[in-house]
Design an enzyme around this catalytic site. Structure first.
Site, PDB file in Angstrom:
ATOM      1  N   THR A   7      26.247 -28.755  11.939  1.00 36.10           N
ATOM      2  CA  THR A   7      27.128 -28.236  11.543  1.00 36.10           C
ATOM      3  C   THR A   7      26.973 -26.783  11.177  1.00 36.10           C
ATOM      4  O   THR A   7      25.788 -26.538  10.716  1.00 36.10           O
ATOM      5  CB  THR A   7      27.838 -29.110  10.573  1.00 36.10           C
ATOM      6  OG1 THR A   7      29.256 -28.292   9.766  1.00 36.10           O
ATOM      7  CG2 THR A   7      27.261 -29.158   9.284  1.00 36.10           C
ATOM      8  N   ASN A   9      29.177 -25.694   8.823  1.00 35.37           N
ATOM      9  CA  ASN A   9      30.107 -25.796   7.605  1.00 35.37           C
ATOM     10  C   ASN A   9      29.142 -26.344   6.638  1.00 35.37           C
ATOM     11  O   ASN A   9      28.905 -27.613   6.652  1.00 35.37           O
ATOM     12  CB  ASN A   9      31.458 -26.829   8.045  1.00 35.37           C
ATOM     13  CG  ASN A   9      32.501 -26.959   7.055  1.00 35.37           C
ATOM     14  OD1 ASN A   9      31.874 -26.673   5.594  1.00 35.37           O
ATOM     15  ND2 ASN A   9      33.390 -27.388   7.216  1.00 35.37           N
ATOM     16  N   LYS A  12      30.684 -29.078   4.612  1.00 38.78           N
ATOM     17  CA  LYS A  12      30.501 -30.495   5.230  1.00 38.78           C
ATOM     18  C   LYS A  12      29.176 -31.128   5.282  1.00 38.78           C
ATOM     19  O   LYS A  12      28.785 -32.321   5.054  1.00 38.78           O
ATOM     20  CB  LYS A  12      30.873 -30.335   6.876  1.00 38.78           C
ATOM     21  CG  LYS A  12      30.794 -31.697   7.644  1.00 38.78           C
ATOM     22  CD  LYS A  12      30.900 -31.477   9.196  1.00 38.78           C
ATOM     23  CE  LYS A  12      32.300 -31.617   9.298  1.00 38.78           C
ATOM     24  NZ  LYS A  12      32.666 -31.769  10.760  1.00 38.78           N
ATOM     25  N   ASP A  74      32.147 -35.775  14.682  1.00 43.43           N
ATOM     26  CA  ASP A  74      33.378 -35.117  15.035  1.00 43.43           C
ATOM     27  C   ASP A  74      34.540 -36.182  14.509  1.00 43.43           C
ATOM     28  O   ASP A  74      34.636 -37.303  14.742  1.00 43.43           O
ATOM     29  CB  ASP A  74      33.571 -35.161  16.597  1.00 43.43           C
ATOM     30  CG  ASP A  74      34.641 -34.344  17.234  1.00 43.43           C
ATOM     31  OD1 ASP A  74      34.533 -32.994  16.467  1.00 43.43           O
ATOM     32  OD2 ASP A  74      35.349 -34.647  17.865  1.00 43.43           O
ATOM     33  N   SER A  75      35.626 -35.406  13.834  1.00 36.80           N
ATOM     34  CA  SER A  75      36.433 -36.336  13.178  1.00 36.80           C
ATOM     35  C   SER A  75      37.873 -35.600  13.442  1.00 36.80           C
ATOM     36  O   SER A  75      38.019 -34.278  13.704  1.00 36.80           O
ATOM     37  CB  SER A  75      36.360 -36.354  11.671  1.00 36.80           C
ATOM     38  OG  SER A  75      36.317 -35.094  11.212  1.00 36.80           O
ATOM     39  N   TYR A 174      43.248 -31.557   6.374  1.00 35.00           N
ATOM     40  CA  TYR A 174      44.671 -32.151   6.293  1.00 35.00           C
ATOM     41  C   TYR A 174      44.674 -32.734   5.108  1.00 35.00           C
ATOM     42  O   TYR A 174      45.477 -33.639   4.532  1.00 35.00           O
ATOM     43  CB  TYR A 174      45.108 -32.960   7.351  1.00 35.00           C
ATOM     44  CG  TYR A 174      45.221 -32.376   8.670  1.00 35.00           C
ATOM     45  CD1 TYR A 174      46.354 -31.478   8.827  1.00 35.00           C
ATOM     46  CD2 TYR A 174      44.130 -32.202   9.500  1.00 35.00           C
ATOM     47  CE1 TYR A 174      46.625 -30.833  10.060  1.00 35.00           C
ATOM     48  CE2 TYR A 174      44.393 -31.435  10.868  1.00 35.00           C
ATOM     49  CZ  TYR A 174      45.605 -30.819  10.876  1.00 35.00           C
ATOM     50  OH  TYR A 174      45.507 -30.252  12.207  1.00 35.00           O
TER      51      TYR A 174
END
Length: 226
Positions: A7, A9, A12, A74-75, A174
């Site tokens: 990643t 990120n 994360k 992966d989500s 989200y």
């Protein structure tokens, strides 16, 4: 042992490190997690059509370049009334990758007329562990100098419902719109329901799709350090 989290990120990476440390126990001391971003590795194009395919694609890309075990996930969000969209396109639903506010705004507009009891959804995560094998002979592709010894992929889900306006400042994506069915004890005691973005990190990790998928990988990770 170093394990690379595929990643760029860093948020994360922190979340994944926290989840694994909670479940690895003493073995966590023998593992150093580093991000692909910190190693200046390129971000592979996610050409898979499922979460599992994309998680494996990302982990493979790191393992065969570095010769180190790689973990990737992966989500995304699956909204029942939208035919399981946005799915693998969750992070770029509004166009630009990772534009959380735009993604949330578009999703809310798309389900604006959907009654509360039909706003069911779930987060799904596929987590992959790829272990490299032998270094290839001289003359092999410099970008892929290692073979693959083994691959493991696990899937976790977190069901819930979507609100009509965001709540909470934690998390990402989200999270401010999503109320998980499983709630922390403090929310149960107070007779309220929290969004993922209102939960403390440990509370979210206990019920999250990513937490479930990564915890299912723990046995395979433990086998690398024993």
């Amino acid at each position: 042992m170093q394990i690379v989290v595929a990643t760029h990120n860093e948020g994360k990476l922190v979340e994944i490190r926290r989840i694994l440390e909670e479940d690895l126990g003493a073995d966590a001391e023998n593992i150093e997690l580093v991000s692909a971003g910190s190693l200046h590795l390129p971000d592979p194009v996610e050409t898979g059509v499922t979460f599992q395919e994309n998680a494996l694609l990302k982990a493979r890309a790191v393992a065969i370049r570095t010769g180190l075990p790689a973990v990737a996930d992966d989500s995304g969000l699956i909204v029942d009334v939208m035919g399981n969209a946005p799915g693998i396109l969750s992070a770029r639903w509004a166009g630009a990758h990772g534009h959380d506010k735009a993604n949330n705004a578009l999703l809310l507009a798309q389900i604006e007329d959907i009654p509360d009891d039909k706003r069911t959804a779930r987060f799904r995560c596929a987590a992959a562990l790829v272990v490299p094998g032998e270094r290839k002979a001289d003359g092999a592709d410099d970008d892929k100098p290692y073979t693959i010894a083994s691959e493991t992929v696990e899937v976790g889900e977190m069901p819930g419902v979507l609100l009509r306006a965001p709540r909470g400042a934690n998390g990402f994506g989200y999270d401010p719109l999503f109320v998980p069915n499983d709630q922390p004890q403090r929310a149960v005691d107070a007779g309220e329901k929290l969004t993922s973005a209102e939960m403390e990190p440990a509370e979210k990790n206990a019920v999250s799709h990513r937490g479930k998928a990564l915890r299912a990988l723990v046995a395979s990770i433990e086998a690398l350090v024993k």
